[in-house]
Design a protein around this motif. Structure first.
Motif, PDB file in Angstrom:
ATOM      1  N   THR A 128      12.423 -10.205   2.373  1.00 36.44           N
ATOM      2  CA  THR A 128      11.729 -10.099   3.665  1.00 36.44           C
ATOM      3  C   THR A 128      10.250 -10.436   3.586  1.00 36.44           C
ATOM      4  O   THR A 128       9.615 -10.710   4.605  1.00 36.44           O
ATOM      5  CB  THR A 128      11.870  -8.676   4.231  1.00 36.44           C
ATOM      6  OG1 THR A 128      11.182  -7.760   3.367  1.00 36.44           O
ATOM      7  CG2 THR A 128      13.338  -8.274   4.341  1.00 36.44           C
ATOM      8  N   GLY A 129       9.676 -10.361   2.379  1.00 37.89           N
ATOM      9  CA  GLY A 129       8.240 -10.560   2.226  1.00 37.89           C
ATOM     10  C   GLY A 129       7.424  -9.324   2.524  1.00 37.89           C
ATOM     11  O   GLY A 129       6.194  -9.351   2.440  1.00 37.89           O
ATOM     12  N   ASN A 130       8.079  -8.192   2.870  1.00 34.32           N
ATOM     13  CA  ASN A 130       7.367  -6.951   3.177  1.00 34.32           C
ATOM     14  C   ASN A 130       6.874  -6.276   1.901  1.00 34.32           C
ATOM     15  O   ASN A 130       7.538  -6.328   0.850  1.00 34.32           O
ATOM     16  CB  ASN A 130       8.277  -5.968   3.923  1.00 34.32           C
ATOM     17  CG  ASN A 130       8.622  -6.442   5.316  1.00 34.32           C
ATOM     18  OD1 ASN A 130       7.830  -7.115   5.964  1.00 34.32           O
ATOM     19  ND2 ASN A 130       9.813  -6.096   5.796  1.00 34.32           N
ATOM     20  N   TYR A 131       5.716  -5.627   2.018  1.00 32.42           N
ATOM     21  CA  TYR A 131       5.228  -4.773   0.942  1.00 32.42           C
ATOM     22  C   TYR A 131       5.651  -3.342   1.250  1.00 32.42           C
ATOM     23  O   TYR A 131       5.391  -2.828   2.343  1.00 32.42           O
ATOM     24  CB  TYR A 131       3.712  -4.880   0.819  1.00 32.42           C
ATOM     25  CG  TYR A 131       3.273  -6.211   0.267  1.00 32.42           C
ATOM     26  CD1 TYR A 131       3.135  -6.408  -1.098  1.00 32.42           C
ATOM     27  CD2 TYR A 131       3.030  -7.285   1.130  1.00 32.42           C
ATOM     28  CE1 TYR A 131       2.747  -7.639  -1.613  1.00 32.42           C
ATOM     29  CE2 TYR A 131       2.647  -8.522   0.621  1.00 32.42           C
ATOM     30  CZ  TYR A 131       2.512  -8.686  -0.745  1.00 32.42           C
ATOM     31  OH  TYR A 131       2.143  -9.904  -1.252  1.00 32.42           O
ATOM     32  N   VAL A 132       6.309  -2.702   0.286  1.00 37.01           N
ATOM     33  CA  VAL A 132       6.951  -1.413   0.520  1.00 37.01           C
ATOM     34  C   VAL A 132       6.373  -0.367  -0.421  1.00 37.01           C
ATOM     35  O   VAL A 132       6.244  -0.593  -1.628  1.00 37.01           O
ATOM     36  CB  VAL A 132       8.478  -1.512   0.309  1.00 37.01           C
ATOM     37  CG1 VAL A 132       9.141  -0.169   0.591  1.00 37.01           C
ATOM     38  CG2 VAL A 132       9.069  -2.594   1.204  1.00 37.01           C
ATOM     39  N   LEU A 133       6.013   0.786   0.159  1.00 30.38           N
ATOM     40  CA  LEU A 133       5.561   1.939  -0.616  1.00 30.38           C
ATOM     41  C   LEU A 133       6.728   2.896  -0.766  1.00 30.38           C
ATOM     42  O   LEU A 133       7.334   3.318   0.226  1.00 30.38           O
ATOM     43  CB  LEU A 133       4.405   2.640   0.097  1.00 30.38           C
ATOM     44  CG  LEU A 133       3.954   3.984  -0.485  1.00 30.38           C
ATOM     45  CD1 LEU A 133       3.334   3.803  -1.867  1.00 30.38           C
ATOM     46  CD2 LEU A 133       2.967   4.680   0.448  1.00 30.38           C
ATOM     47  N   LEU A 134       7.079   3.229  -2.001  1.00 32.64           N
ATOM     48  CA  LEU A 134       8.115   4.237  -2.228  1.00 32.64           C
ATOM     49  C   LEU A 134       7.508   5.394  -2.999  1.00 32.64           C
ATOM     50  O   LEU A 134       6.597   5.226  -3.800  1.00 32.64           O
ATOM     51  CB  LEU A 134       9.334   3.653  -2.945  1.00 32.64           C
ATOM     52  CG  LEU A 134       9.192   3.133  -4.371  1.00 32.64           C
ATOM     53  CD1 LEU A 134       9.419   4.234  -5.389  1.00 32.64           C
ATOM     54  CD2 LEU A 134      10.181   2.008  -4.618  1.00 32.64           C
ATOM     55  N   ASN A 135       8.056   6.576  -2.765  1.00 30.46           N
ATOM     56  CA  ASN A 135       7.490   7.802  -3.317  1.00 30.46           C
ATOM     57  C   ASN A 135       8.619   8.789  -3.502  1.00 30.46           C
ATOM     58  O   ASN A 135       9.310   9.140  -2.542  1.00 30.46           O
ATOM     59  CB  ASN A 135       6.440   8.362  -2.350  1.00 30.46           C
ATOM     60  CG  ASN A 135       5.497   9.328  -3.019  1.00 30.46           C
ATOM     61  OD1 ASN A 135       5.777   9.840  -4.101  1.00 30.46           O
ATOM     62  ND2 ASN A 135       4.381   9.600  -2.371  1.00 30.46           N
TER      63      ASN A 135
END
Length: 328
Positions: A273-280
């Motif tokens: 998708t090209g999205n930047y994703v923050l995971l925690n």
């Protein structure tokens, strides 16, 4: 009645026994920061003490006693949260603060919030704030497993009892805590400062991984605790991933190592998708993913950082590489 269009942030104030949680909470209330705030105070034992120290004229203060939120009284926590939300008929409530016992592990509390369908529609995770007694931190790091659980879960750390510490003492304390949790922001509780908890809760610092990740070793650790295991931080420098394969691998690794993984944080680009994703993640509890604007990050580095206990160095990196998650 709960308004599903307005999700209330739930902040967690934790910290080992005697580290100053209730003092910070009292100051927060007295300085007027607690407007439109409800409190849930958890105590172990048949006689509740702390809630008497935080009485206030507006809002609600609930006491959960005779058990710890992370084990015996999680159903009570759900019921208390729903009661507060249902009582907020005029929608004045803006936040909820939970003060845990000194022995609590924040992960099951998060699981109660994230995994319950009714609650997850009404509340959202706020900040996890952990108080650190500067005078006993080194001993706690060696001897107290609960200390590491609380520290590794934190978004913000507040150092208390720092009056007699030199600058070099503070620097050593920061290094000790960074080895256990490289994600957290630091705040120092000075004798005449009353805004510390407000700063920790309401800070809008952009998400980050390790500062200057490219200059950090991929693996570093602190000495063993009571169960002779080692707290270690393992960084995987990867920018883009196939998100479907990555999700399968992350689920597998969290369940394979179970409680040996204390915390995971990552900022990754989804190659599809090209999205930047923050995971925690705290233990196996993965917070809802956030799509973020890369321009808002205060660190250019992308990748994953794992805080683990008792694993062989590079176990996770080897698994990541073997799973072939990065796009061709």
């Amino acid at each position: 009645m709960i308004n599903n269009n307005k999700r209330i942030p739930v902040h967690i104030l934790t910290g080992f026994l005697g580290s100053g949680k209730t003092t910070l909470l009292r100051e927060y209330i007295e300085q007027g920061s607690a407007h439109r705030t409800a409190f849930i105070i958890n105590e172990v034992g048949d006689i509740g003490i702390d809630h008497h120290l935080t009485q206030r004229l507006d809002g609600e203060t609930l006491l959960l006693e005779s058990g710890c939120l992370c084990c015996e009284v999680r159903n009570d926590l759900k019921a208390s949260l729903l009661a507060l939300l249902n009582q907020d008929t005029n929608e004045h409530l803006e936040q909820i603060i939970i003060e845990t016992t000194g022995l609590a592990n924040p992960a099951p509390i998060l699981a109660t919030i994230f995994n319950d369908r009714e609650l997850s529609q009404a509340v959202v995770k706020g900040k996890i704030v952990t108080t650190v007694d500067a005078l006993t931190a080194e001993q706690c790091a060696r001897d107290i497993p609960e200390w590491a659980n609380q520290l590794s879960s934190a978004d913000s750390l507040i150092f208390t009892k720092t009056e007699k510490l030199s600058e070099s003492d503070i620097h050593r304390l920061e290094n000790l805590c960074s080895a256990t949790n490289p994600f957290a922001s630091f705040y120092i509780k000075h004798p005449n400062t009353t805004a510390t908890l407000a700063q920790a809760i309401h800070s809008t610092t952009p998400p980050r991984l390790l500062q200057d990740t490219h200059e950090q070793p991929a693996y570093f650790s602190i000495r063993s605790m009571a169960n002779h295991s080692v707290i270690q931080t393992e960084a995987i420098n990867v920018e883009s991933v196939d998100w479907q394969r990555f999700s399968i691998w992350l689920s597998m690794i969290l369940y394979r190592y179970n409680d040996q993984i204390l915390r995971v944080k990552g900022i990754l680009k989804d190659s599809n998708t090209g999205n930047y994703v923050l995971l925690n993640s705290v233990r196996k509890i993965l917070a809802p993913l956030e799509i973020i604007d890369k321009e808002t990050l205060n660190s250019p580095s992308l990748g994953l950082v794992f805080i683990t206990r008792g694993l062989t160095p590079n176990d996770i990196t080897a698994s990541f590489n073997a799973f072939d998650i990065s796009p061709n």
